[in-house]
Design a protein around this motif. Structure first.
Motif, PDB file in Angstrom:
ATOM      1  N   THR A 125       0.847  -1.193   0.000  1.00  0.00           N
ATOM      2  CA  THR A 125       0.000   0.000   0.000  1.00  0.00           C
ATOM      3  C   THR A 125       0.884   1.246   0.000  1.00  0.00           C
ATOM      4  O   THR A 125       1.831   1.325   0.785  1.00  0.00           O
ATOM      5  CB  THR A 125      -0.908   0.024   1.243  1.00  0.00           C
ATOM      6  N   VAL A 126       0.559   2.179  -0.889  1.00  0.00           N
ATOM      7  CA  VAL A 126       1.321   3.426  -0.979  1.00  0.00           C
ATOM      8  C   VAL A 126       0.352   4.604  -0.891  1.00  0.00           C
ATOM      9  O   VAL A 126      -0.675   4.621  -1.562  1.00  0.00           O
ATOM     10  CB  VAL A 126       2.109   3.509  -2.306  1.00  0.00           C
ATOM     11  N   SER A 127       0.693   5.574  -0.066  1.00  0.00           N
ATOM     12  CA  SER A 127      -0.091   6.802   0.064  1.00  0.00           C
ATOM     13  C   SER A 127       0.791   7.990  -0.277  1.00  0.00           C
ATOM     14  O   SER A 127       1.992   7.974  -0.008  1.00  0.00           O
ATOM     15  CB  SER A 127      -0.612   6.962   1.491  1.00  0.00           C
ATOM     16  N   TRP A 128       0.174   9.021  -0.826  1.00  0.00           N
ATOM     17  CA  TRP A 128       0.884  10.252  -1.165  1.00  0.00           C
ATOM     18  C   TRP A 128       0.295  11.413  -0.368  1.00  0.00           C
ATOM     19  O   TRP A 128      -0.934  11.518  -0.192  1.00  0.00           O
ATOM     20  CB  TRP A 128       0.759  10.552  -2.656  1.00  0.00           C
ATOM     21  N   TYR A 129       1.177  12.281   0.092  1.00  0.00           N
ATOM     22  CA  TYR A 129       0.780  13.456   0.870  1.00  0.00           C
ATOM     23  C   TYR A 129       1.483  14.688   0.321  1.00  0.00           C
ATOM     24  O   TYR A 129       2.623  14.606  -0.155  1.00  0.00           O
ATOM     25  CB  TYR A 129       1.171  13.290   2.347  1.00  0.00           C
ATOM     26  N   GLN A 130       0.804  15.826   0.425  1.00  0.00           N
ATOM     27  CA  GLN A 130       1.393  17.113   0.068  1.00  0.00           C
ATOM     28  C   GLN A 130       1.599  17.920   1.345  1.00  0.00           C
ATOM     29  O   GLN A 130       0.659  18.085   2.131  1.00  0.00           O
ATOM     30  CB  GLN A 130       0.454  17.879  -0.864  1.00  0.00           C
ATOM     31  N   GLN A 131       2.807  18.408   1.554  1.00  0.00           N
ATOM     32  CA  GLN A 131       3.089  19.234   2.727  1.00  0.00           C
ATOM     33  C   GLN A 131       3.544  20.615   2.265  1.00  0.00           C
ATOM     34  O   GLN A 131       4.691  20.796   1.832  1.00  0.00           O
ATOM     35  CB  GLN A 131       4.155  18.592   3.622  1.00  0.00           C
ATOM     36  N   ALA A 132       2.640  21.570   2.337  1.00  0.00           N
ATOM     37  CA  ALA A 132       2.997  22.955   2.021  1.00  0.00           C
ATOM     38  C   ALA A 132       3.820  23.534   3.163  1.00  0.00           C
ATOM     39  O   ALA A 132       3.778  23.034   4.299  1.00  0.00           O
ATOM     40  CB  ALA A 132       1.730  23.773   1.794  1.00  0.00           C
ATOM     41  N   LEU A 133       4.557  24.571   2.869  1.00  0.00           N
ATOM     42  CA  LEU A 133       5.451  25.164   3.850  1.00  0.00           C
ATOM     43  C   LEU A 133       4.687  25.604   5.094  1.00  0.00           C
ATOM     44  O   LEU A 133       3.672  26.289   5.002  1.00  0.00           O
ATOM     45  CB  LEU A 133       6.157  26.371   3.226  1.00  0.00           C
ATOM     46  N   GLY A 134       5.139  25.162   6.255  1.00  0.00           N
ATOM     47  CA  GLY A 134       4.529  25.557   7.517  1.00  0.00           C
ATOM     48  C   GLY A 134       3.239  24.839   7.859  1.00  0.00           C
ATOM     49  O   GLY A 134       2.557  25.230   8.811  1.00  0.00           O
ATOM     50  N   GLN A 135       2.907  23.812   7.115  1.00  0.00           N
ATOM     51  CA  GLN A 135       1.676  23.075   7.367  1.00  0.00           C
ATOM     52  C   GLN A 135       1.943  21.594   7.573  1.00  0.00           C
ATOM     53  O   GLN A 135       3.030  21.097   7.285  1.00  0.00           O
ATOM     54  CB  GLN A 135       0.718  23.260   6.187  1.00  0.00           C
ATOM     55  N   GLY A 136       0.919  20.900   8.071  1.00  0.00           N
ATOM     56  CA  GLY A 136       0.995  19.457   8.167  1.00  0.00           C
ATOM     57  C   GLY A 136       0.716  18.805   6.824  1.00  0.00           C
ATOM     58  O   GLY A 136       0.122  19.418   5.934  1.00  0.00           O
ATOM     59  N   PRO A 137       1.145  17.575   6.640  1.00  0.00           N
ATOM     60  CA  PRO A 137       0.879  16.866   5.385  1.00  0.00           C
ATOM     61  C   PRO A 137      -0.621  16.688   5.149  1.00  0.00           C
ATOM     62  O   PRO A 137      -1.379  16.445   6.094  1.00  0.00           O
ATOM     63  CB  PRO A 137       1.568  15.515   5.595  1.00  0.00           C
ATOM     64  N   GLN A 138      -1.014  16.799   3.878  1.00  0.00           N
ATOM     65  CA  GLN A 138      -2.406  16.609   3.473  1.00  0.00           C
ATOM     66  C   GLN A 138      -2.477  15.379   2.563  1.00  0.00           C
ATOM     67  O   GLN A 138      -1.707  15.264   1.600  1.00  0.00           O
ATOM     68  CB  GLN A 138      -2.915  17.831   2.708  1.00  0.00           C
ATOM     69  N   PHE A 139      -3.431  14.508   2.832  1.00  0.00           N
ATOM     70  CA  PHE A 139      -3.596  13.263   2.090  1.00  0.00           C
ATOM     71  C   PHE A 139      -4.062  13.550   0.671  1.00  0.00           C
ATOM     72  O   PHE A 139      -5.066  14.247   0.474  1.00  0.00           O
ATOM     73  CB  PHE A 139      -4.608  12.379   2.826  1.00  0.00           C
ATOM     74  N   ILE A 140      -3.332  12.971  -0.310  1.00  0.00           N
ATOM     75  CA  ILE A 140      -3.727  13.121  -1.713  1.00  0.00           C
ATOM     76  C   ILE A 140      -4.531  11.906  -2.146  1.00  0.00           C
ATOM     77  O   ILE A 140      -5.693  12.018  -2.531  1.00  0.00           O
ATOM     78  CB  ILE A 140      -2.500  13.310  -2.635  1.00  0.00           C
ATOM     79  N   PHE A 141      -3.900  10.724  -2.121  1.00  0.00           N
ATOM     80  CA  PHE A 141      -4.587   9.469  -2.422  1.00  0.00           C
ATOM     81  C   PHE A 141      -3.748   8.294  -1.971  1.00  0.00           C
ATOM     82  O   PHE A 141      -2.587   8.436  -1.574  1.00  0.00           O
ATOM     83  CB  PHE A 141      -4.954   9.316  -3.908  1.00  0.00           C
ATOM     84  N   GLN A 142      -4.384   7.125  -2.029  1.00  0.00           N
ATOM     85  CA  GLN A 142      -3.730   5.886  -1.628  1.00  0.00           C
ATOM     86  C   GLN A 142      -3.949   4.834  -2.702  1.00  0.00           C
ATOM     87  O   GLN A 142      -5.020   4.780  -3.311  1.00  0.00           O
ATOM     88  CB  GLN A 142      -4.303   5.385  -0.301  1.00  0.00           C
ATOM     89  N   TYR A 143      -2.950   3.998  -2.920  1.00  0.00           N
ATOM     90  CA  TYR A 143      -3.047   2.887  -3.853  1.00  0.00           C
ATOM     91  C   TYR A 143      -2.807   1.576  -3.125  1.00  0.00           C
ATOM     92  O   TYR A 143      -1.895   1.451  -2.302  1.00  0.00           O
ATOM     93  CB  TYR A 143      -2.041   3.042  -4.991  1.00  0.00           C
ATOM     94  N   TYR A 144      -3.643   0.607  -3.451  1.00  0.00           N
ATOM     95  CA  TYR A 144      -3.519  -0.739  -2.896  1.00  0.00           C
ATOM     96  C   TYR A 144      -3.719  -1.707  -4.037  1.00  0.00           C
ATOM     97  O   TYR A 144      -4.741  -1.672  -4.713  1.00  0.00           O
ATOM     98  CB  TYR A 144      -4.558  -0.964  -1.796  1.00  0.00           C
ATOM     99  N   ARG A 145      -2.729  -2.552  -4.249  1.00  0.00           N
ATOM    100  CA  ARG A 145      -2.784  -3.535  -5.335  1.00  0.00           C
ATOM    101  C   ARG A 145      -3.183  -2.893  -6.655  1.00  0.00           C
ATOM    102  O   ARG A 145      -4.094  -3.368  -7.341  1.00  0.00           O
ATOM    103  CB  ARG A 145      -3.745  -4.668  -4.963  1.00  0.00           C
ATOM    104  N   GLU A 146      -2.514  -1.806  -6.960  1.00  0.00           N
ATOM    105  CA  GLU A 146      -2.605  -1.101  -8.243  1.00  0.00           C
ATOM    106  C   GLU A 146      -3.926  -0.358  -8.462  1.00  0.00           C
ATOM    107  O   GLU A 146      -4.176   0.150  -9.564  1.00  0.00           O
ATOM    108  CB  GLU A 146      -2.354  -2.062  -9.415  1.00  0.00           C
ATOM    109  N   GLU A 147      -4.766  -0.281  -7.432  1.00  0.00           N
ATOM    110  CA  GLU A 147      -6.044   0.426  -7.552  1.00  0.00           C
ATOM    111  C   GLU A 147      -6.058   1.607  -6.578  1.00  0.00           C
ATOM    112  O   GLU A 147      -5.589   1.486  -5.437  1.00  0.00           O
ATOM    113  CB  GLU A 147      -7.210  -0.507  -7.210  1.00  0.00           C
ATOM    114  N   GLU A 148      -6.640   2.734  -7.002  1.00  0.00           N
ATOM    115  CA  GLU A 148      -6.821   3.852  -6.081  1.00  0.00           C
ATOM    116  C   GLU A 148      -7.837   3.459  -5.023  1.00  0.00           C
ATOM    117  O   GLU A 148      -8.948   3.018  -5.334  1.00  0.00           O
ATOM    118  CB  GLU A 148      -7.294   5.106  -6.827  1.00  0.00           C
TER     119      GLU A 148
END
Lengths: 112, 111
Positions: free
Chosen positions: A31-54
């Protein structure tokens, strides 16, 4: 150090361009998840993939897309880059059912 | 929707003194709670988690956290701070699969 690796570590793009970020998950993780962390902020969840599916998506527009490959590595693609897309992009891997996720060192994207 | 609040942007403590970094959360159901630490220009490093069981959770590098259901809090603590503990600390909650993070607390341990 975790076994999660991201590439590149830094890059600079021009507004309107497209970018692909890459992530290799830790051995044994599916399982892989992606997050965006803007300067001075906490990470924000973008999406997650499990077994090649979002498997879940945060509040990000469709120009943020991803892929997961059979070896569980992953890509994050961002089209039509905007200045506000400048951030640290973090990839996290885990095994389905595990509770904690392990993060890579991130990719610092600057859009000019 | 779930949320995490870290009320202090900055915490300063003298080396050798105890430290506390505060976190409160809002989530439906039983929470999975986490603390991560981030050093400059680095990714997030897992410190500890609460899933169920004992309210006092012990983690890496001498850190511990206390889960308080009635106050919906999950404060991070360490009995004796080190200068090397200086970093950015994030509390997170995981309602299902994704993590929701607080805004972070910058901890500075003064020599």
């Amino acid at each position: 150090e975790t076994g999660v690796t991201q590439s590149p570590t830094h890059l600079i793009k021009t507004r309107g361009q497209q970018v692909t970020l890459r992530c290799s998950s830790q051995s044994g993780h599916n399982t892989v998840s992606w997050y965006q962390q803007a300067l001075g902020q906490g990470p924000q969840f973008i999406f997650q993939y499990y077994r090649e599916e979002e498997n879940g998506r945060g509040n990000f527009p469709p120009r943020f897309s991803g892929l997961q490959f059979p070896n569980y590595s992953s890509e994050l693609n961002v089209n039509a880059l905007e200045l506000d897309d400048s951030a640290l992009y973090l990839c996290a891997s885990s095994s389905r059912g595990d509770t904690e996720a392990f993060f890579g060192q991130g990719t610092r994207l600057t859009v000019v | 929707a779930q949320s995490v609040a870290q009320p202090e942007d900055q915490v300063n403590v003298a080396e050798g003194n105890p430290l506390t970094v505060k976190c409160t959360y809002s989530v439906s159901g039983n929470p999975y709670l986490f603390w991560y630490v981030q050093y400059p220009n680095r990714g997030l490093q897992f410190l500890l988690k609460y899933i169920t069981g004992d309210n006092l959770v012990k983690g890496s590098y001498g850190f511990e956290a206390e889960f308080n259901k009635s106050q919906t809090s999950f404060h991070l603590k360490k009995p004796s701070a080190l200068v090397s503990d200086s970093a950015l600390y994030f509390c997170a909650v995981r309602p299902l699969w994704e993590l929701t993070f607080g805004s972070g607390t910058q901890l500075t341990v003064l020599p």
